[in-house]
Scaffold this motif. Structure first.
Motif, short mmCIF file in Angstrom:
data_model
loop_
_atom_site.label_atom_id
_atom_site.label_comp_id
_atom_site.label_asym_id
_atom_site.label_seq_id
_atom_site.Cartn_x
_atom_site.Cartn_y
_atom_site.Cartn_z
N LEU A 55 0.81 -1.21 0.00
CA LEU A 55 0.00 0.00 0.00
C LEU A 55 0.85 1.26 0.00
O LEU A 55 0.61 2.19 -0.78
N VAL A 56 1.85 1.32 0.89
CA VAL A 56 2.60 2.56 1.08
C VAL A 56 3.58 2.84 -0.04
O VAL A 56 4.25 3.88 -0.03
N LYS A 57 3.70 1.94 -1.02
CA LYS A 57 4.54 2.23 -2.18
C LYS A 57 3.96 3.39 -2.98
O LYS A 57 4.68 4.07 -3.72
N ASN A 58 2.65 3.61 -2.87
CA ASN A 58 1.99 4.72 -3.55
C ASN A 58 1.85 5.90 -2.59
O ASN A 58 1.26 5.75 -1.52
N PRO A 59 2.39 7.07 -2.94
CA PRO A 59 2.26 8.24 -2.07
C PRO A 59 0.79 8.59 -1.83
O PRO A 59 -0.05 8.45 -2.71
N ASN A 60 0.49 9.05 -0.60
CA ASN A 60 -0.87 9.49 -0.26
C ASN A 60 -1.91 8.39 -0.50
O ASN A 60 -3.03 8.65 -0.94
N ALA A 61 -1.51 7.14 -0.21
CA ALA A 61 -2.41 6.02 -0.46
C ALA A 61 -3.67 6.13 0.39
O ALA A 61 -3.62 6.47 1.58
N LEU A 62 -4.81 5.84 -0.21
CA LEU A 62 -6.10 5.85 0.48
C LEU A 62 -6.38 4.43 0.97
O LEU A 62 -6.26 3.46 0.22
N VAL A 63 -6.76 4.31 2.24
CA VAL A 63 -7.01 2.99 2.82
C VAL A 63 -8.37 2.98 3.50
O VAL A 63 -8.77 3.94 4.16
N ASP A 64 -9.07 1.87 3.32
CA ASP A 64 -10.37 1.64 3.95
C ASP A 64 -10.13 0.67 5.10
O ASP A 64 -10.06 -0.55 4.90
N LEU A 65 -9.97 1.21 6.31
CA LEU A 65 -9.65 0.38 7.46
C LEU A 65 -10.88 -0.40 7.92
O LEU A 65 -11.94 0.17 8.15
N GLN A 66 -10.71 -1.70 8.04
CA GLN A 66 -11.76 -2.58 8.57
C GLN A 66 -11.46 -2.80 10.04
O GLN A 66 -10.59 -3.60 10.40
N LEU A 67 -12.16 -2.07 10.91
CA LEU A 67 -11.87 -2.09 12.34
C LEU A 67 -12.36 -3.38 12.98
O LEU A 67 -13.45 -3.88 12.65
N ASP A 68 -11.55 -3.90 13.91
CA ASP A 68 -11.92 -5.18 14.52
C ASP A 68 -13.15 -5.07 15.41
O ASP A 68 -13.81 -6.06 15.69
N GLY A 69 -13.46 -3.86 15.86
CA GLY A 69 -14.65 -3.68 16.67
C GLY A 69 -15.90 -3.46 15.84
O GLY A 69 -16.98 -3.18 16.38
N GLY A 70 -15.76 -3.56 14.53
CA GLY A 70 -16.88 -3.30 13.63
C GLY A 70 -16.77 -1.91 13.02
O GLY A 70 -16.23 -0.99 13.62
N GLY A 71 -17.28 -1.77 11.84
CA GLY A 71 -17.24 -0.48 11.17
C GLY A 71 -15.99 -0.31 10.33
O GLY A 71 -15.08 -1.15 10.34
N THR A 72 -15.96 0.79 9.59
CA THR A 72 -14.83 1.09 8.72
C THR A 72 -14.41 2.54 8.91
O THR A 72 -15.16 3.36 9.48
N GLN A 73 -13.22 2.85 8.45
CA GLN A 73 -12.70 4.22 8.55
C GLN A 73 -11.80 4.51 7.36
O GLN A 73 -10.83 3.79 7.13
N LEU A 74 -12.15 5.55 6.59
CA LEU A 74 -11.29 5.98 5.49
C LEU A 74 -10.13 6.81 6.04
O LEU A 74 -10.32 7.67 6.91
#
Length: 216
Positions: A55-74
């Motif tokens: 992922l971090v090979k691309n500058p300013n990479a956008l990630v959709d975090l899948q949180l272990d407690g449920g839900g997501t975070q951009l």
């Protein structure tokens, strides 16, 4: 080229901190990270090692975090700490973003095309400050130098930016400079000057040496 969707990564909350905990996390092929922004408390997580490295090979990479407690975070990758010897990722900082939100980022500059013959292309600014929607961040700003002559200086305000991307820095700042290629005489003169500054004395040519010997 812009990114419209984030790479999904599983983010597991962590409660252990310090160098020992960080080493244990990395031995388990995971990477410590922190997520912050928008006034929320920092969220300390671990990310999967291999996927994060890609992922971090691309500058300013956008990630959709899948949180272990449920839900997501951009979030957008803000900083990456790398061990200078082992070249392993030690820690990642991510900033929370929202769809439709415009953020400022530094985007790498890359030249395309060939300038006029006998010229040298110099990138004066390796990155360019721009604003864009968080879900459509450009990975690179391409600068076309095809056929440009020596003496040309392209400023930030002269560049063609991708759709939806706006310049955030000084429009008068130089980005790419086209100069005349040095001649053989120029290179010889620079070498001689450098040797003189370093106190290096060249041996006299054989012809001159022979002439001096005959005089003696």
């Amino acid at each position: 080229m812009a990114k419209s969707t984030g790479t999904q990564l599983a983010a597991v909350a962590r409660t252990e901190f310090g160098k020992g905990a960080a080493r244990r996390i990395r031995r388990a092929h995971q990477i410590p990270a922190v997520v912050y922004g928008h006034g929320q408390d920092p969220l300390h997580v671990t990310l999967p090692g291999h996927e994060t490295m890609l992922l971090v090979k691309n500058p300013n990479a956008l990630v959709d975090l899948q949180l272990d407690g449920g839900g997501t975070q951009l979030a957008v990758v803000k900083a990456v700490q790398v061990d200078p010897v082992r070249r392993e990722i030690e820690h990642v900082d991510l900033v929370v973003v929202r769809k439709g939100e415009r953020i400022e980022v530094q985007v790498p500059v890359r030249t395309i095309g060939e300038a006029a013959p006998q010229t040298v292309v110099s990138v004066e600014a390796g990155t360019l400050a721009v604003t864009a929607e968080a879900t459509h961040l450009p990975e690179v700003i391409e600068v076309d130098v095809e056929g440009l002559e020596a003496g040309t200086l392209l400023t930030a305000g002269q560049l063609s930016l991708p759709s939806g991307v706006q310049l955030a820095g000084d429009p008068e700042a130089g980005v790419v400079n086209i100069s005349a290629a040095p001649t053989a005489e120029d290179l010889d003169a620079e070498l001689a000057e450098a040797e003189a500054e370093a106190g290096i004395e060249k041996d006299a040519p054989e012809a001159e040496a022979s002439e001096e010997s005959s005089k003696e």
